[in-house]
Scaffold this motif. Sequence first.
Motif, PDB file in Angstrom:
ATOM      1  N   PHE A 157      11.947  -5.749  -8.797  1.00  0.00           N
ATOM      2  CA  PHE A 157      12.213  -7.142  -8.441  1.00  0.00           C
ATOM      3  C   PHE A 157      12.404  -8.028  -9.667  1.00  0.00           C
ATOM      4  N   HIS A 158      11.799  -7.669 -10.793  1.00  0.00           N
ATOM      5  CA  HIS A 158      12.088  -8.424 -12.005  1.00  0.00           C
ATOM      6  C   HIS A 158      13.539  -8.185 -12.428  1.00  0.00           C
ATOM      7  N   LEU A 159      14.023  -6.969 -12.269  1.00  0.00           N
ATOM      8  CA  LEU A 159      15.419  -6.678 -12.575  1.00  0.00           C
ATOM      9  C   LEU A 159      16.354  -7.472 -11.664  1.00  0.00           C
ATOM     10  N   LEU A 160      16.051  -7.517 -10.375  1.00  0.00           N
ATOM     11  CA  LEU A 160      16.852  -8.325  -9.465  1.00  0.00           C
ATOM     12  C   LEU A 160      16.854  -9.792  -9.887  1.00  0.00           C
ATOM     13  N   ALA A 161      15.681 -10.292 -10.319  1.00  0.00           N
ATOM     14  CA  ALA A 161      15.594 -11.682 -10.755  1.00  0.00           C
ATOM     15  C   ALA A 161      16.375 -11.918 -12.042  1.00  0.00           C
ATOM     16  N   ASP A 162      16.435 -10.926 -12.931  1.00  0.00           N
ATOM     17  CA  ASP A 162      17.263 -11.049 -14.135  1.00  0.00           C
ATOM     18  C   ASP A 162      18.739 -11.143 -13.769  1.00  0.00           C
ATOM     19  N   LEU A 163      19.143 -10.366 -12.771  1.00  0.00           N
ATOM     20  CA  LEU A 163      20.539 -10.362 -12.350  1.00  0.00           C
ATOM     21  C   LEU A 163      20.911 -11.608 -11.559  1.00  0.00           C
ATOM     22  N   HIS A 164      19.929 -12.187 -10.843  1.00  0.00           N
ATOM     23  CA  HIS A 164      20.179 -13.349  -9.983  1.00  0.00           C
ATOM     24  C   HIS A 164      19.091 -14.396 -10.233  1.00  0.00           C
ATOM     25  N   PRO A 165      19.136 -15.079 -11.367  1.00  0.00           N
ATOM     26  CA  PRO A 165      18.051 -16.007 -11.747  1.00  0.00           C
ATOM     27  C   PRO A 165      17.802 -17.077 -10.690  1.00  0.00           C
TER      28      PRO A 165
ATOM     29  N   THR B 171      -6.785  -0.929  -0.653  1.00  0.00           N
ATOM     30  CA  THR B 171      -6.124  -0.847  -1.955  1.00  0.00           C
ATOM     31  C   THR B 171      -5.303  -2.087  -2.279  1.00  0.00           C
ATOM     32  N   PHE B 172      -5.110  -2.957  -1.294  1.00  0.00           N
ATOM     33  CA  PHE B 172      -4.184  -4.070  -1.464  1.00  0.00           C
ATOM     34  C   PHE B 172      -4.576  -5.025  -2.597  1.00  0.00           C
ATOM     35  N   PRO B 173      -5.818  -5.521  -2.652  1.00  0.00           N
ATOM     36  CA  PRO B 173      -6.145  -6.450  -3.748  1.00  0.00           C
ATOM     37  C   PRO B 173      -5.926  -5.851  -5.135  1.00  0.00           C
ATOM     38  N   GLU B 174      -6.318  -4.604  -5.323  1.00  0.00           N
ATOM     39  CA  GLU B 174      -6.139  -3.962  -6.629  1.00  0.00           C
ATOM     40  C   GLU B 174      -4.656  -3.814  -6.952  1.00  0.00           C
ATOM     41  N   LYS B 175      -3.854  -3.453  -5.964  1.00  0.00           N
ATOM     42  CA  LYS B 175      -2.420  -3.283  -6.206  1.00  0.00           C
ATOM     43  C   LYS B 175      -1.739  -4.625  -6.475  1.00  0.00           C
ATOM     44  N   VAL B 176      -2.176  -5.674  -5.795  1.00  0.00           N
ATOM     45  CA  VAL B 176      -1.622  -7.002  -6.069  1.00  0.00           C
ATOM     46  C   VAL B 176      -1.904  -7.404  -7.510  1.00  0.00           C
ATOM     47  N   GLU B 177      -3.121  -7.168  -7.967  1.00  0.00           N
ATOM     48  CA  GLU B 177      -3.471  -7.532  -9.344  1.00  0.00           C
ATOM     49  C   GLU B 177      -2.657  -6.722 -10.349  1.00  0.00           C
ATOM     50  N   LEU B 178      -2.477  -5.428 -10.093  1.00  0.00           N
ATOM     51  CA  LEU B 178      -1.676  -4.611 -10.992  1.00  0.00           C
ATOM     52  C   LEU B 178      -0.231  -5.092 -11.005  1.00  0.00           C
ATOM     53  N   LEU B 179       0.298  -5.461  -9.859  1.00  0.00           N
ATOM     54  CA  LEU B 179       1.666  -5.959  -9.797  1.00  0.00           C
ATOM     55  C   LEU B 179       1.792  -7.273 -10.563  1.00  0.00           C
ATOM     56  N   ARG B 180       0.827  -8.176 -10.413  1.00  0.00           N
ATOM     57  CA  ARG B 180       0.866  -9.449 -11.139  1.00  0.00           C
ATOM     58  C   ARG B 180       0.846  -9.212 -12.649  1.00  0.00           C
ATOM     59  N   ARG B 181      -0.008  -8.303 -13.109  1.00  0.00           N
ATOM     60  CA  ARG B 181      -0.060  -8.011 -14.547  1.00  0.00           C
ATOM     61  C   ARG B 181       1.254  -7.393 -15.020  1.00  0.00           C
ATOM     62  N   SER B 182       1.840  -6.543 -14.191  1.00  0.00           N
ATOM     63  CA  SER B 182       3.102  -5.908 -14.560  1.00  0.00           C
ATOM     64  C   SER B 182       4.217  -6.941 -14.680  1.00  0.00           C
ATOM     65  N   LEU B 183       4.264  -7.896 -13.757  1.00  0.00           N
ATOM     66  CA  LEU B 183       5.272  -8.953 -13.848  1.00  0.00           C
ATOM     67  C   LEU B 183       5.091  -9.782 -15.113  1.00  0.00           C
ATOM     68  N   ALA B 184       3.842 -10.088 -15.449  1.00  0.00           N
ATOM     69  CA  ALA B 184       3.582 -10.864 -16.660  1.00  0.00           C
ATOM     70  C   ALA B 184       4.023 -10.111 -17.910  1.00  0.00           C
TER      71      ALA B 184
ATOM     72  N   PRO C  30       0.791  -1.231   0.000  1.00  0.00           N
ATOM     73  CA  PRO C  30       0.000   0.000   0.000  1.00  0.00           C
ATOM     74  C   PRO C  30       0.827   1.286   0.000  1.00  0.00           C
ATOM     75  N   ARG C  31       2.103   1.206   0.367  1.00  0.00           N
ATOM     76  CA  ARG C  31       2.974   2.387   0.369  1.00  0.00           C
ATOM     77  C   ARG C  31       3.628   2.643  -0.986  1.00  0.00           C
ATOM     78  N   HIS C  32       3.525   1.697  -1.920  1.00  0.00           N
ATOM     79  CA  HIS C  32       4.368   1.740  -3.108  1.00  0.00           C
ATOM     80  C   HIS C  32       3.556   1.683  -4.399  1.00  0.00           C
ATOM     81  N   ASP C  33       4.216   2.094  -5.485  1.00  0.00           N
ATOM     82  CA  ASP C  33       3.676   1.946  -6.827  1.00  0.00           C
ATOM     83  C   ASP C  33       3.916   0.502  -7.277  1.00  0.00           C
ATOM     84  N   PRO C  34       2.880  -0.279  -7.543  1.00  0.00           N
ATOM     85  CA  PRO C  34       3.065  -1.688  -7.896  1.00  0.00           C
ATOM     86  C   PRO C  34       3.912  -1.901  -9.148  1.00  0.00           C
ATOM     87  N   VAL C  35       3.786  -1.011 -10.123  1.00  0.00           N
ATOM     88  CA  VAL C  35       4.580  -1.157 -11.339  1.00  0.00           C
ATOM     89  C   VAL C  35       6.065  -1.013 -11.028  1.00  0.00           C
ATOM     90  N   GLN C  36       6.409  -0.041 -10.196  1.00  0.00           N
ATOM     91  CA  GLN C  36       7.806   0.157  -9.818  1.00  0.00           C
ATOM     92  C   GLN C  36       8.341  -1.037  -9.029  1.00  0.00           C
TER      93      GLN C  36
END
Length: 323
Positions: free
Chosen positions: A92-100, A116-129, A81-87
């Motif tokens: 974390f995807h960048l970290l995963a690219d660096l450390h598979p 706001t948590f459920p909506e932000k979780v869904e946005l984060l999941r879509r962003s990761l995909a 809830p404190r953060h932008d889900p896309v960011q």
Amino acid sequence: MTLTLSVLDQSPVADGTDAAQAVRDTVRLARAVDPLGYRRYWVAEHHGSATFAGTSPAVQAAVLLQHTRHLRIGTGGVLLPRHDPVQVAETFHLLADLHPGRVDLGLGRAGGPAFTFPEKVELLRRSLALLRRARGTGTGPGLWLLGSGTTAAKLAGQHGIGYCAGHFLSPEASGPALAGVRAANSAAPLILAVRVFVATTTDRAQAQAADYLLWRSRKDLGAQEPLPRSGQAARHRWSAAECERAEQNRRAIVVGDPDEVSHQLTGLADRLGVDEVMVNTLLPDLADRVQTYELLAGAFRLRHRSADDIDGRLQDEYGSRTR
């Protein structure tokens, strides 16, 4: 039951030290734990706390990944809830690219408007995909929801996301939360996070637990303080209110020598139907925290990993080869 053990480190600040020392000790502890056979090492997010120094788990995770070879490094958790889900997804995807195969992203619903948590979780999941498709490499971070009740558990079950139950925050809620996730999605990964005090003798472990219970009781009564130094509880003149809170909080911890603690943790995991326990200990001295994880590794006969053993980096959370 064969248990997998992991570590939750909240970067505790000890009386007489400061936050800078606490976050440096987190790096030292991760390096000490890395070869012992633990699966994960997660760090937490706290703000305005006199006790916990980890204000940016993404930054800590990046540093810990550079200082370890075997552990899956993650967050327990990013307070979404404190953060932008896309960011968060991009970081974390960048970290995963660096450390598979070595990055976990655990999400908590505290720190802002919980609705706001459920909506932000869904946005984060879509962003990761989207990132996975756009970047064309890697699988991204392992995704987890954290909770001490049933709200995040229901969300994890609906989406098939891993769930970590905060037993040390609300032991009576762990069973219903885990059962709810399991009922919605039997394949969802589950972790139980437990606060543990283990020492070479039961008396020593009980003394460590007493110092923690003093801090926790005073926190419940409104005092925001660093962790007390070893032995402070034995010298303290406990008030009736502190004693009452200590008795309540004692139910949420596991205490004893290595054999006693391994028996308790195995029984707890068996009763709640999990095969991974994430161990947290709140001790003021780094040497005692290191010894905690060494004793548990010995009691559970964890496989010690050599410098050349990179098996933990070869597979992601779902068993697919990443390197």
